[in-house]
Scaffold this motif. Structure first.
Motif, short mmCIF file in Angstrom:
data_model
loop_
_atom_site.label_atom_id
_atom_site.label_comp_id
_atom_site.label_asym_id
_atom_site.label_seq_id
_atom_site.Cartn_x
_atom_site.Cartn_y
_atom_site.Cartn_z
N UNK A 1 103.58 73.30 52.79
CA UNK A 1 104.07 74.35 51.91
C UNK A 1 104.53 75.52 52.77
N UNK A 2 105.67 76.05 52.46
CA UNK A 2 106.19 77.21 53.19
C UNK A 2 105.38 78.46 52.83
N UNK A 3 105.37 79.41 53.73
CA UNK A 3 104.67 80.67 53.49
C UNK A 3 105.35 81.44 52.36
N UNK A 4 104.54 81.92 51.45
CA UNK A 4 105.01 82.79 50.39
C UNK A 4 104.24 84.09 50.50
N UNK A 5 104.92 85.20 50.49
CA UNK A 5 104.25 86.50 50.57
C UNK A 5 103.28 86.67 49.41
N UNK A 6 102.15 87.26 49.70
CA UNK A 6 101.14 87.44 48.65
C UNK A 6 101.66 88.31 47.51
N UNK A 7 102.54 89.26 47.82
CA UNK A 7 103.07 90.16 46.79
C UNK A 7 103.91 89.47 45.73
N UNK A 8 104.41 88.28 46.03
CA UNK A 8 105.17 87.52 45.02
C UNK A 8 104.29 87.29 43.79
N UNK A 9 103.00 87.19 44.02
CA UNK A 9 102.05 86.88 42.94
C UNK A 9 101.23 88.10 42.52
N UNK A 10 101.72 89.28 42.83
CA UNK A 10 101.00 90.50 42.47
C UNK A 10 100.63 90.47 41.00
N UNK A 11 99.40 90.88 40.71
CA UNK A 11 98.92 90.84 39.33
C UNK A 11 99.64 91.87 38.45
N UNK A 12 99.87 91.48 37.22
CA UNK A 12 100.45 92.38 36.23
C UNK A 12 99.35 93.31 35.72
N UNK A 13 99.73 94.28 34.93
CA UNK A 13 98.74 95.21 34.38
C UNK A 13 97.69 94.47 33.56
N UNK A 14 98.11 93.52 32.75
CA UNK A 14 97.14 92.78 31.92
C UNK A 14 96.25 91.90 32.80
N UNK A 15 96.79 91.34 33.87
CA UNK A 15 95.98 90.52 34.78
C UNK A 15 94.96 91.38 35.53
N UNK A 16 95.31 92.62 35.78
CA UNK A 16 94.37 93.53 36.45
C UNK A 16 93.29 93.99 35.47
N UNK A 17 93.64 94.14 34.22
CA UNK A 17 92.70 94.64 33.21
C UNK A 17 91.79 93.55 32.65
N UNK A 18 92.27 92.32 32.62
CA UNK A 18 91.51 91.24 31.98
C UNK A 18 91.25 90.13 32.99
N UNK A 19 90.01 90.02 33.43
CA UNK A 19 89.64 89.05 34.45
C UNK A 19 89.91 87.60 34.01
N UNK A 20 89.80 87.32 32.73
CA UNK A 20 90.07 85.96 32.28
C UNK A 20 91.55 85.62 32.42
N UNK A 21 92.41 86.54 32.08
CA UNK A 21 93.85 86.33 32.23
C UNK A 21 94.19 86.12 33.70
#
Length: 145
Positions: A1-21
């Motif tokens: 697998x090629x390297x993908x920058x971690x920021x590509x998958x930066x969490x959205x506001x809802x992902x930051x607020x809701x651990x289950x999401x």
């Protein structure tokens, strides 16, 4: 697998607020942004006889590390699998548009690292990600095999 920058998958506001999401994202997204430190410690523990170190990547003037990964010589392991460290650093620097300020070898335990850098410890996630991280590490053949 090629390297993908971690920021590509930066969490959205809802992902930051809701651990289950956040938990319900793909493994690569989850371990790229939000649980990279858990994956790094798990990788080191998965191969206890290989002398794997842990590293924290700082870009620009960020106070805390942007990304944490396991390091074995020139090779690193993160959510993109095993890749050359130079490629990981370049991918993250290019994506963020910031220079690599520092790559620090981590010399603390996970608890101390989390407290210092405001990261969650495994028991603070929706569910403990340690087993998920072990399964993820096991998917990738390390460079010494």
């Amino acid at each position: 697998m090629a390297v993908t920058a971690s920021g590509v998958f930066r969490r959205t506001a809802i992902e930051r607020a809701d651990q289950r999401v956040s938990w319900e994202r793909t493994d690569q997204a989850f371990f790229s942004s939000g649980a990279c430190h858990v994956l790094a410690w798990t990788c080191r523990d998965f191969y206890p006889d290989q002398g794997i170190a842990l590293a924290a990547l700082y870009l620009g003037d960020f106070e805390h590390p942007l990304h944490v990964y396991a390091r074995w010589g020139r090779w690193v392991f993160d959510a993109s699998g095993w890749n050359l460290e130079s490629e990981l650093l370049q991918a993250n620097s290019d994506f963020e548009g910031l220079p690599v300020r520092e790559v620090e070898t981590i010399r603390t335990d996970l608890r101390e690292f989390c407290e210092k850098h405001v990261h969650r410890q495994p028991h603070q996630y929706w569910a403990d990600p340690t087993e998920r991280a072990r399964a993820y590490v096991a998917r990738y053949n390390p460079p010494w095999l």
